[in-house]
Design a protein around this motif. Structure first.
Motif, PDB file in Angstrom:
ATOM      1  N   PRO A 147      56.101  52.738 -42.773  1.00 30.12           N
ATOM      2  CA  PRO A 147      56.315  52.388 -41.371  1.00 30.12           C
ATOM      3  C   PRO A 147      57.791  52.118 -41.084  1.00 30.12           C
ATOM      4  CG  PRO A 147      55.272  50.574 -42.540  1.00 30.12           C
ATOM      5  CD  PRO A 147      55.331  51.740 -43.485  1.00 30.12           C
ATOM      6  N   LYS A 148      58.210  52.445 -39.863  1.00 26.88           N
ATOM      7  CA  LYS A 148      59.587  52.200 -39.456  1.00 26.88           C
ATOM      8  C   LYS A 148      59.771  50.715 -39.208  1.00 26.88           C
ATOM      9  CE  LYS A 148      60.500  56.622 -37.292  1.00 26.88           C
ATOM     10  NZ  LYS A 148      60.929  57.299 -36.075  1.00 26.88           N
ATOM     11  N   PRO A 149      60.959  50.194 -39.527  1.00 29.06           N
ATOM     12  CA  PRO A 149      61.202  48.775 -39.253  1.00 29.06           C
ATOM     13  C   PRO A 149      61.312  48.547 -37.745  1.00 29.06           C
ATOM     14  CG  PRO A 149      63.197  49.835 -40.064  1.00 29.06           C
ATOM     15  CD  PRO A 149      62.097  50.839 -40.169  1.00 29.06           C
ATOM     16  N   PRO A 150      61.054  47.337 -37.290  1.00 30.05           N
ATOM     17  CA  PRO A 150      61.164  47.044 -35.863  1.00 30.05           C
ATOM     18  C   PRO A 150      62.616  47.182 -35.398  1.00 30.05           C
ATOM     19  CG  PRO A 150      60.831  45.032 -37.102  1.00 30.05           C
ATOM     20  CD  PRO A 150      60.663  46.161 -38.067  1.00 30.05           C
ATOM     21  N   PRO A 151      62.849  47.343 -34.102  1.00 30.36           N
ATOM     22  CA  PRO A 151      64.221  47.457 -33.603  1.00 30.36           C
ATOM     23  C   PRO A 151      65.049  46.229 -33.980  1.00 30.36           C
ATOM     24  CG  PRO A 151      62.649  47.894 -31.850  1.00 30.36           C
ATOM     25  CD  PRO A 151      61.875  47.454 -33.042  1.00 30.36           C
ATOM     26  N   LEU A 152      66.301  46.458 -34.223  1.00 24.69           N
ATOM     27  CA  LEU A 152      67.225  45.395 -34.623  1.00 24.69           C
ATOM     28  C   LEU A 152      67.421  44.419 -33.467  1.00 24.69           C
ATOM     29  CD1 LEU A 152      69.036  44.688 -37.053  1.00 24.69           C
ATOM     30  CD2 LEU A 152      70.853  45.983 -35.962  1.00 24.69           C
ATOM     31  N   GLU A 153      67.217  43.131 -33.706  1.00 19.51           N
ATOM     32  CA  GLU A 153      67.350  42.111 -32.674  1.00 19.51           C
ATOM     33  C   GLU A 153      68.581  41.234 -32.876  1.00 19.51           C
ATOM     34  OE1 GLU A 153      65.555  41.461 -29.870  1.00 19.51           O
ATOM     35  OE2 GLU A 153      64.454  43.309 -30.254  1.00 19.51           O
ATOM     36  N   HIS A 154      69.043  41.091 -34.126  1.00 14.67           N
ATOM     37  CA  HIS A 154      70.178  40.213 -34.417  1.00 14.67           C
ATOM     38  C   HIS A 154      71.193  40.974 -35.257  1.00 14.67           C
ATOM     39  CE1 HIS A 154      67.855  36.879 -32.867  1.00 14.67           C
ATOM     40  NE2 HIS A 154      66.845  37.249 -33.639  1.00 14.67           N
ATOM     41  N   GLY A 155      72.461  40.688 -35.009  1.00 14.12           N
ATOM     42  CA  GLY A 155      73.525  41.338 -35.762  1.00 14.12           C
ATOM     43  C   GLY A 155      74.874  41.037 -35.126  1.00 14.12           C
ATOM     44  N   THR A 156      75.894  41.797 -35.517  1.00 14.10           N
ATOM     45  CA  THR A 156      77.249  41.616 -35.021  1.00 14.10           C
ATOM     46  C   THR A 156      77.485  42.557 -33.840  1.00 14.10           C
ATOM     47  OG1 THR A 156      77.961  41.126 -37.278  1.00 14.10           O
ATOM     48  CG2 THR A 156      79.677  41.649 -35.688  1.00 14.10           C
TER      49      THR A 156
END
Length: 181
Positions: free
Chosen positions: A34-43
């Motif tokens: 399965p694909k990972p969920p959309p990125l919510e936190h980062g730079t």
């Protein structure tokens, strides 16, 4: 004949076979993880916004059914169509011929099956349908598509990145490139 020549009839079959093969290969090569969920936190690497655009109206065409009649279908032929005449010398007639103008109606699609089959034989492949012409009445505005302003930032974490929408312009202006959110 040389083996590289293809007959014109074989070309569509070859193209279809190549397309099916490519689709099967793409399906087989896709990962079952399965694909990972959309990125919510980062730079934050980039900031952007789309300005609000004017609302776009939504229209719907209105028609009225006219010249309704019963059509009996048998396999691929239509039989038993009776058209009422529109009257006058330039109108439609049931006998054909006629002189002069016509009507501004265009043929419509059959509406529904008539459950009371006039022939009485349901197993013979015959069915009766109500067929009507449709007369164009005009366009009516039924709503609008809203296009509000969108404030977004590009966040990056490792090799993954994602555009994240920010709720308000005020919050978007406080975020700086390089911030971690």
């Amino acid at each position: 004949m040389s083996p590289t020549l293809m007959y014109p009839a074989a070309r569509p079959v070859t193209i279809t076979a190549a397309a099916v093969t490519a689709a099967l290969l793409l399906t087989a090569c896709t990962s079952s993880t399965p694909k990972p969920p959309p990125l919510e936190h980062g730079t934050v690497k980039k900031k952007d916004h789309d300005a609000a655009r004017p609302d776009t109206p939504i229209y719907e065409d209105r028609y009225r059914e006219t010249n309704c009649r019963t059509a009996t279908t048998n396999a691929l032929t239509l039989t038993g169509i009776t058209r009422p005449s529109t009257g006058g010398t330039g109108g439609r007639s049931t006998t054909g011929g006629g002189s002069g103008g016509g009507s501004k109606s265009k043929p419509g699609t059959p509406n529904k099956l008539d459950k009371g089959n006039s022939s009485g034989s349901t197993g013979s492949g015959k069915s009766s349908r109500r067929v009507c012409d449709r007369t164009y009445l005009g366009r009516v505005q039924t709503g609008v598509h809203k296009h509000p302003a969108v404030w977004k930032v590009l966040i990056v974490k490792g090799k993954r990145s994602n555009w994240k929408t920010i709720a308000t312009e005020e919050k978007w202006r406080k975020i700086k490139i390089g911030d971690r959110i």
